[in-house]
Design a protein around this motif. Structure first.
Motif, PDB file in Angstrom:
ATOM      1  N   PHE A  18       0.824  -1.209   0.000  1.00  0.00           N
ATOM      2  CA  PHE A  18       0.000   0.000   0.000  1.00  0.00           C
ATOM      3  C   PHE A  18       0.859   1.260   0.000  1.00  0.00           C
ATOM      4  CE2 PHE A  18      -3.303  -2.933   0.926  1.00  0.00           C
ATOM      5  CZ  PHE A  18      -4.498  -2.302   0.618  1.00  0.00           C
ATOM      6  N   GLY A  19       2.020   1.222   0.645  1.00  0.00           N
ATOM      7  CA  GLY A  19       2.918   2.361   0.646  1.00  0.00           C
ATOM      8  C   GLY A  19       2.453   3.480   1.556  1.00  0.00           C
ATOM      9  N   PRO A  20       3.197   4.594   1.569  1.00  0.00           N
ATOM     10  CA  PRO A  20       2.880   5.705   2.474  1.00  0.00           C
ATOM     11  C   PRO A  20       1.579   6.419   2.127  1.00  0.00           C
ATOM     12  CG  PRO A  20       4.672   6.309   0.971  1.00  0.00           C
ATOM     13  CD  PRO A  20       4.430   4.846   0.785  1.00  0.00           C
ATOM     14  N   GLU A  21       1.062   6.211   0.925  1.00  0.00           N
ATOM     15  CA  GLU A  21      -0.188   6.878   0.539  1.00  0.00           C
ATOM     16  C   GLU A  21      -1.342   6.513   1.458  1.00  0.00           C
ATOM     17  OE1 GLU A  21       1.785   5.177  -1.434  1.00  0.00           O
ATOM     18  OE2 GLU A  21       1.869   5.953  -3.486  1.00  0.00           O
ATOM     19  N   CYS A  22      -1.305   5.292   1.992  1.00  0.00           N
ATOM     20  CA  CYS A  22      -2.429   4.828   2.802  1.00  0.00           C
ATOM     21  C   CYS A  22      -2.570   5.640   4.095  1.00  0.00           C
ATOM     22  CB  CYS A  22      -2.301   3.338   3.114  1.00  0.00           C
ATOM     23  SG  CYS A  22      -0.870   2.906   4.122  1.00  0.00           S
ATOM     24  N   THR A  23      -1.452   6.117   4.656  1.00  0.00           N
ATOM     25  CA  THR A  23      -1.510   6.909   5.881  1.00  0.00           C
ATOM     26  C   THR A  23      -2.210   8.235   5.632  1.00  0.00           C
ATOM     27  OG1 THR A  23       0.549   5.910   6.651  1.00  0.00           O
ATOM     28  CG2 THR A  23      -0.138   7.967   7.718  1.00  0.00           C
ATOM     29  N   GLU A  24      -1.859   8.870   4.520  1.00  0.00           N
ATOM     30  CA  GLU A  24      -2.510  10.134   4.168  1.00  0.00           C
ATOM     31  C   GLU A  24      -3.975   9.929   3.855  1.00  0.00           C
ATOM     32  OE1 GLU A  24      -1.473  13.458   4.060  1.00  0.00           O
ATOM     33  OE2 GLU A  24       0.065  12.559   5.324  1.00  0.00           O
ATOM     34  N   ALA A  25      -4.305   8.831   3.178  1.00  0.00           N
ATOM     35  CA  ALA A  25      -5.697   8.552   2.842  1.00  0.00           C
ATOM     36  C   ALA A  25      -6.522   8.360   4.106  1.00  0.00           C
ATOM     37  CB  ALA A  25      -5.785   7.310   1.954  1.00  0.00           C
ATOM     38  N   ALA A  26      -5.996   7.631   5.085  1.00  0.00           N
ATOM     39  CA  ALA A  26      -6.717   7.397   6.339  1.00  0.00           C
ATOM     40  C   ALA A  26      -6.941   8.706   7.091  1.00  0.00           C
ATOM     41  CB  ALA A  26      -5.933   6.415   7.200  1.00  0.00           C
ATOM     42  N   ARG A  27      -5.957   9.584   7.062  1.00  0.00           N
ATOM     43  CA  ARG A  27      -6.100  10.876   7.740  1.00  0.00           C
ATOM     44  C   ARG A  27      -7.223  11.707   7.107  1.00  0.00           C
ATOM     45  NH1 ARG A  27      -4.571  15.838   6.846  1.00  0.00           N
ATOM     46  NH2 ARG A  27      -3.375  15.284   4.988  1.00  0.00           N
ATOM     47  N   ARG A  28      -7.302  11.682   5.787  1.00  0.00           N
ATOM     48  CA  ARG A  28      -8.320  12.474   5.107  1.00  0.00           C
ATOM     49  C   ARG A  28      -9.707  11.868   5.291  1.00  0.00           C
ATOM     50  NH1 ARG A  28      -4.120  12.446   0.922  1.00  0.00           N
ATOM     51  NH2 ARG A  28      -3.038  14.452   0.959  1.00  0.00           N
ATOM     52  N   TRP A  29      -9.772  10.518   5.336  1.00  0.00           N
ATOM     53  CA  TRP A  29     -11.077   9.881   5.514  1.00  0.00           C
ATOM     54  C   TRP A  29     -11.719  10.297   6.839  1.00  0.00           C
ATOM     55  CZ3 TRP A  29      -8.980   4.471   3.808  1.00  0.00           C
ATOM     56  CH2 TRP A  29      -9.026   4.387   2.406  1.00  0.00           C
ATOM     57  N   ALA A  30     -10.908  10.503   7.862  1.00  0.00           N
ATOM     58  CA  ALA A  30     -11.444  10.837   9.187  1.00  0.00           C
ATOM     59  C   ALA A  30     -12.249  12.136   9.169  1.00  0.00           C
ATOM     60  CB  ALA A  30     -10.300  10.943  10.199  1.00  0.00           C
ATOM     61  N   ALA A  31     -11.944  12.995   8.207  1.00  0.00           N
ATOM     62  CA  ALA A  31     -12.641  14.282   8.136  1.00  0.00           C
ATOM     63  C   ALA A  31     -13.867  14.239   7.233  1.00  0.00           C
ATOM     64  CB  ALA A  31     -11.675  15.356   7.645  1.00  0.00           C
ATOM     65  N   LEU A  32     -14.150  13.089   6.632  1.00  0.00           N
ATOM     66  CA  LEU A  32     -15.283  12.978   5.711  1.00  0.00           C
ATOM     67  C   LEU A  32     -16.526  12.453   6.415  1.00  0.00           C
ATOM     68  CD1 LEU A  32     -13.493  11.347   2.621  1.00  0.00           C
ATOM     69  CD2 LEU A  32     -14.004  13.768   2.974  1.00  0.00           C
ATOM     70  N   SER A  33     -17.665  12.829   5.879  1.00  0.00           N
ATOM     71  CA  SER A  33     -18.924  12.304   6.387  1.00  0.00           C
ATOM     72  C   SER A  33     -19.131  10.893   5.851  1.00  0.00           C
ATOM     73  CB  SER A  33     -20.078  13.196   5.937  1.00  0.00           C
ATOM     74  OG  SER A  33     -20.240  13.111   4.521  1.00  0.00           O
ATOM     75  N   PRO A  34     -20.026  10.087   6.460  1.00  0.00           N
ATOM     76  CA  PRO A  34     -20.303   8.736   5.947  1.00  0.00           C
ATOM     77  C   PRO A  34     -20.706   8.746   4.471  1.00  0.00           C
ATOM     78  CG  PRO A  34     -21.199   8.969   8.134  1.00  0.00           C
ATOM     79  CD  PRO A  34     -20.718  10.330   7.735  1.00  0.00           C
ATOM     80  N   ALA A  35     -21.474   9.755   4.062  1.00  0.00           N
ATOM     81  CA  ALA A  35     -21.898   9.824   2.664  1.00  0.00           C
ATOM     82  C   ALA A  35     -20.693  10.055   1.742  1.00  0.00           C
ATOM     83  CB  ALA A  35     -22.917  10.937   2.474  1.00  0.00           C
ATOM     84  N   GLU A  36     -19.760  10.899   2.195  1.00  0.00           N
ATOM     85  CA  GLU A  36     -18.578  11.191   1.398  1.00  0.00           C
ATOM     86  C   GLU A  36     -17.609  10.005   1.351  1.00  0.00           C
ATOM     87  OE1 GLU A  36     -17.932  15.985   1.949  1.00  0.00           O
ATOM     88  OE2 GLU A  36     -17.460  14.672   3.653  1.00  0.00           O
ATOM     89  N   GLN A  37     -17.692   9.142   2.377  1.00  0.00           N
ATOM     90  CA  GLN A  37     -16.816   7.978   2.412  1.00  0.00           C
ATOM     91  C   GLN A  37     -17.310   6.849   1.503  1.00  0.00           C
ATOM     92  OE1 GLN A  37     -16.360   6.691   6.454  1.00  0.00           O
ATOM     93  NE2 GLN A  37     -15.181   8.502   7.093  1.00  0.00           N
ATOM     94  N   ALA A  38     -18.568   6.938   1.071  1.00  0.00           N
ATOM     95  CA  ALA A  38     -19.138   5.879   0.223  1.00  0.00           C
ATOM     96  C   ALA A  38     -18.350   5.755  -1.081  1.00  0.00           C
ATOM     97  CB  ALA A  38     -20.605   6.191  -0.068  1.00  0.00           C
ATOM     98  N   GLY A  39     -18.027   4.545  -1.434  1.00  0.00           N
ATOM     99  CA  GLY A  39     -17.294   4.289  -2.674  1.00  0.00           C
ATOM    100  C   GLY A  39     -15.788   4.348  -2.532  1.00  0.00           C
ATOM    101  N   LEU A  40     -15.298   4.725  -1.343  1.00  0.00           N
ATOM    102  CA  LEU A  40     -13.856   4.771  -1.135  1.00  0.00           C
ATOM    103  C   LEU A  40     -13.351   3.442  -0.581  1.00  0.00           C
ATOM    104  CD1 LEU A  40     -13.481   8.317   0.494  1.00  0.00           C
ATOM    105  CD2 LEU A  40     -13.045   7.684  -1.892  1.00  0.00           C
ATOM    106  N   GLY A  41     -12.042   3.238  -0.692  1.00  0.00           N
ATOM    107  CA  GLY A  41     -11.434   2.016  -0.165  1.00  0.00           C
ATOM    108  C   GLY A  41     -11.128   1.024  -1.273  1.00  0.00           C
ATOM    109  N   VAL A  42     -11.308  -0.254  -0.985  1.00  0.00           N
ATOM    110  CA  VAL A  42     -11.032  -1.300  -1.970  1.00  0.00           C
ATOM    111  C   VAL A  42     -12.213  -1.408  -2.924  1.00  0.00           C
ATOM    112  CG1 VAL A  42     -10.585  -3.750  -2.330  1.00  0.00           C
ATOM    113  CG2 VAL A  42      -9.539  -2.570  -0.388  1.00  0.00           C
ATOM    114  N   VAL A  43     -11.953  -1.168  -4.202  1.00  0.00           N
ATOM    115  CA  VAL A  43     -12.988  -1.243  -5.233  1.00  0.00           C
ATOM    116  C   VAL A  43     -13.030  -2.633  -5.856  1.00  0.00           C
ATOM    117  CG1 VAL A  43     -13.773  -0.271  -7.427  1.00  0.00           C
ATOM    118  CG2 VAL A  43     -12.756   1.215  -5.692  1.00  0.00           C
TER     119      VAL A  43
END
Length: 299
Positions: A18-43
């Motif tokens: 996954f590399g270092p990108e995953c740490t930044e992605a997790a940090r940004r997800w924490a600030a999103l609403s459940p609706a905004e998180q829909a469709g993110l992650g493993v596709v």
């Protein structure tokens, strides 16, 4: 399990993939609403690769995650080549090349046939399998050389004797045919960092033990593409006048012997179909044309 939960689970299991990108992605997800998180992650999830959608600084972005390092080299090496050598991927309506990672990965997953950079033999050559966007899509393989203008050099050794000029023809055992090739002029891949002329002298030394000082003259005869169905590489052909009969490097790269043929004997073997190596045939043609009375030189 939703896409983000599966992403976090797999990220903990395969952190290097996954590399270092995953740490930044997790940090940004924490600030999103459940609706905004829909469709993110493993596709998409496959045994050797994943397709993920992460929250980037400017919004959602997608990328592959490679669970197999060999697959990563195969695909990412291919796209690195595409970026470094755009002329190799010039647009064509006849053979449109797929430039979509996800499609390449899906094709391999469905067919079991590798696409992308399938063999890396640098500094000499690379073998790629392009996915052509036909109906249906199909693979078209080719060999790519580092230098876009010169893929190698062929030398026609010429020795003046009391009986007349003689052309040096090597006997070589070739792995591709599992036997002797019927006679070849010395040749070699183009080495990076030196000119084709320097490469020609290097190959003469390696295969015939001819030192540079015994090459009285090196004349450029022309260039050839050995097989345009397989590669676009250009091979430079030289006439090499030598001052002494050399001793071939027996055992080196399959070399088993060396013959010095008259013009008539060379023509006879070509006409009889005994010499079947394409580079040698091309070099012989250019050399014999060069030696015509109304040609650019005489040999």
């Amino acid at each position: 399990m939703n896409g983000i939960a599966r992403y976090q689970q797999l990220c903990a299991r395969f952190p290097q993939a996954f590399g270092p990108e995953c740490t930044e992605a997790a940090r940004r997800w924490a600030a999103l609403s459940p609706a905004e998180q829909a469709g993110l992650g493993v596709v998409e999830e496959h045994p050797r690769w994943l397709w993920v959608r992460e929250q980037g600084p400017d919004g959602p972005r997608e990328r592959p995650v490679y669970l197999d390092p060999r697959l990563e080299k195969q695909i990412e090496g291919y796209f690195a080549l595409m970026e470094a050598r755009p002329e190799l991927f010039f647009p064509s309506e006849l053979y449109p090349i797929c430039a979509d990672r996800r499609m390449l990965l899906a094709f391999e997953e469905e067919t079991g046939r590798p696409a992308g950079l399938v063999f890396d033999n640098l500094p000499y050559y690379q073998t790629v399998a392009d996915l052509i966007l036909g109906e249906p899509p199909y693979l078209y393989g080719r060999v790519v050389y580092p230098d876009p203008s010169v893929g190698g050099t062929v030398m026609v050794p010429l020795l003046e004797t009391a009986e007349g000029p003689r052309y040096g023809l090597l006997q070589v055992y070739r792995h591709s045919i599992r036997g002797l090739s019927g006679g070849e002029f010395p040749r070699g891949y183009q080495c990076q960092g030196i000119s084709p002329e320097e490469n020609a002298k290097k190959e003469l030394w390696e295969e015939l033990a001819i030192p540079p000082e015994q090459v009285a003259e090196l004349t450029f005869l022309g260039r050839t593409r050995p097989d345009t169905g397989l590669s676009g590489a250009l091979v430079s052909i030289y006439l090499a006048r030598v001052t002494a009969a050399p001793t071939p490097s027996l055992g080196y790269e399959g070399i088993t012997g060396l013959e010095w043929l008259s013009r008539e004997e060379l023509l006879r073997r070509l006409g009889a179909g005994e010499i079947t190596d394409g580079l040698t045939q091309s070099a012989a043609l250019l050399c014999l044309l060069h030696s015509q009375p109304d040609g650019p030189g005489s040999a």
